[in-house]
Design a protein around this motif. Structure first.
Motif, short mmCIF file in Angstrom:
data_model
loop_
_atom_site.label_atom_id
_atom_site.label_comp_id
_atom_site.label_asym_id
_atom_site.label_seq_id
_atom_site.Cartn_x
_atom_site.Cartn_y
_atom_site.Cartn_z
N THR A 1 -54.52 -23.57 -61.63
CA THR A 1 -53.77 -22.45 -61.07
C THR A 1 -54.52 -21.14 -61.29
O THR A 1 -55.47 -21.06 -62.08
N LEU A 2 -54.08 -20.09 -60.59
CA LEU A 2 -54.67 -18.77 -60.79
C LEU A 2 -54.48 -18.30 -62.23
O LEU A 2 -55.37 -17.66 -62.81
N ALA B 1 -61.52 -14.88 -59.33
CA ALA B 1 -60.48 -15.90 -59.49
C ALA B 1 -60.06 -16.48 -58.14
O ALA B 1 -59.88 -17.70 -58.00
N PHE B 2 -59.94 -15.62 -57.15
CA PHE B 2 -59.50 -16.08 -55.83
C PHE B 2 -60.59 -16.87 -55.11
O PHE B 2 -60.31 -17.84 -54.40
N ILE C 1 -57.12 -19.79 -64.34
CA ILE C 1 -58.42 -19.15 -64.11
C ILE C 1 -58.49 -17.81 -64.84
O ILE C 1 -59.48 -17.52 -65.53
N CYS D 1 -66.97 -18.51 -63.02
CA CYS D 1 -66.56 -17.18 -62.55
C CYS D 1 -67.48 -16.07 -63.08
O CYS D 1 -67.91 -15.19 -62.33
N LYS E 1 -60.49 -20.26 -56.82
CA LYS E 1 -59.25 -20.97 -56.48
C LYS E 1 -59.38 -21.66 -55.12
O LYS E 1 -58.81 -22.73 -54.90
N SER E 2 -60.17 -21.04 -54.21
CA SER E 2 -60.31 -21.59 -52.85
C SER E 2 -61.02 -22.95 -52.85
O SER E 2 -60.89 -23.72 -51.89
#
Length: 434
Positions: free
Chosen positions: A403-404, A391-392, A407, A152, A395-396
């Motif tokens: 999990t979020l 994060a999103f 992250i 990230c 997550k994808s």
């Protein structure tokens, strides 16, 4: 219609802020929120005759020649997403990372810097690293939090390392040379990347977060074959950044050279297809369209707010906080940090910079330096909860068991490093050369 001018600039500013907040809470996109609020206040404060004054600001934003570079850099990133260039680059960097403990995490950061220097945006970069580096680190036994944080944080370096689209939009908004911004951001961008590398190495050698180094028995011929993966990306980076710093091409022209270079790379590698180009073009259209619409809405809102006398009013409030310039700058950083938790960086730049940049200049600071500090601050916004886009994006493509919450927790040490970098830039403006 109700005469909003009767509120006065103080209560008018408050009413505008409340209306913005209320509409954002409904889930309406930022671009439409800002446009709607701008229209309501233009008609309610000045009447229909003022609409052309506001639309003239929109035209000046979207007609800027430098803005053409945005879709070019987005196109570069979109083609990179669909090619094997990033995968081969990652394999080539194993030759560097394989000799040290935590090597895969370090090579991930190096690859992130090179990808950032090729494209200037973060979304695709985090997805690419999430697909390439994260599974490998998890398979080798790296600490999960470290692996997630590296992907990230490294993937977000596109906002700092030239040709950063954040710096392009800032340059447009603040009326500052984008080339100067790129030059000023090189050392801070590499400084932040080096902070990540140092942190990874300290964790790897003092804790049980990375597997021990395995002996490298790869034949020399295979190593040389892997090194070929570095050639095309480095040529593209040299063409883009070298032409800008060498004074050969403007940022806009260099962006076209870069897009052509990446496309040519896919042809050389035998990966080019019209289907790939169509997909890249559609992705470019979606991303650029979002930026343009946010720009239109924010430009309209700032235009009417300026006509109301709101910018002068807010500037007076901010400068009135303290007679010490450093305190005023830190207060601006706090505002940007809080806004970054909830708004997109494009909207933040276009809404706040017309207010902040004149204050910065009045305080005796360089607007180029402030642009780099702003980009570094936006690094924090990409990772910070509740809406940190990094994060999103991860997550994808991350395994379902991540999990979020995992992250966001993993990113905490890297957010601390970003805040440290912001502090160093404020304490030592000379790091930017301004």
């Amino acid at each position: 219609m109700f005469d909003l001018s009767a509120l006065g600039v103080e209560y008018g500013t408050l009413a505008m802020f409340v209306m913005l907040l209320a509409l954002l809470i409904t889930g309406m996109p930022l671009a439409f929120v800002t446009l709607l609020v701008a229209l309501v206040f233009t008609l309610g404060w000045f009447g229909p005759m003022a609409v052309p004054l506001v639309t003239s600001r929109i035209f000046s934003f979207v007609s800027s020649f430098v803005f053409v570079s945005v879709p070019m850099f987005v196109l570069m990133a979109a083609i990179l997403d669909r090619s094997g260039i990033a995968r081969d680059l990652f394999d080539a960097m194993k030759l560097v990372g394989g000799r040290i403990r935590g090597g895969v995490a370090v090579q991930t950061i190096f690859v992130a810097v090179i990808l950032a220097a090729m494209s200037g945006i973060i979304g695709g970069e985090i997805v690419l690293l999430g697909l390439l580096a994260l599974p490998q680190m998890l398979r080798l036994g790296y600490d999960r939090s470290l692996a997630i944080g590296v992907v990230c944080a490294g993937g977000s370096l596109g906002t700092m390392v030239p040709p950063s689209i954040v710096l392009i939009i800032y340059g447009l908004t603040a009326n500052v040379s984008v080339g100067d911004l790129f030059t000023a951001a090189v050392i801070p961008g590499l400084m932040l990347a080096s902070f990540y590398v140092i942190y990874v190495l300290i964790r790897a050698y003092t804790g049980n977060v990375a597997p021990p180094v395995e002996p490298d028995d790869t034949p020399l011929g295979e190593k040389l074959a892997k090194l070929k993966g570095l050639i095309l990306p480095i040529i593209v980076v040299i063409c883009v950044l070298g032409s800008i710093y060498g004074g050969i091409a403007s940022v806009t022209e260099a962006s076209a050279v870069g897009a052509f270079g990446v496309m040519l790379s896919t042809i050389v590698r035998g990966e080019f297809s019209w289907g790939m180009m169509r997909g890249a073009a559609m992705q470019t259209l979606r991303t650029t369209g979002m930026i343009v619409w946010i720009g239109i809405g924010a430009s309209a809102l700032v235009g009417v707010f300026n006509l109301m006398g709101g910018i002068a009013f807010v500037s007076g409030l901010i400068t009135g906080i303290s007679d010490t310039p450093l305190v005023v700058i830190l207060f601006m950083m706090l505002i940007l940090f809080v806004l970054g938790m909830f708004l997109d960086w494009v909207g933040i730049a276009l809404l706040t910079m017309p207010i902040f940049v004149p204050i910065v200049v009045e305080l005796g600071y360089s607007p180029v330096w402030f642009g780099v500090v702003f980009a570094m601050n936006m690094q924090v916004s990409f990772l910070s909860p509740p809406f940190g886009p990094a994060a999103f994006y991860l997550k994808s493509v991350a395994p379902p068991d991540i999990t979020l919450g995992d992250i966001f927790r993993s990113m905490a040490p890297f957010i601390a490093l970003q805040v440290l970098a912001v502090g160093l830039l404020i304490a030592f403006p000379g790091l930017t050369g301004h």
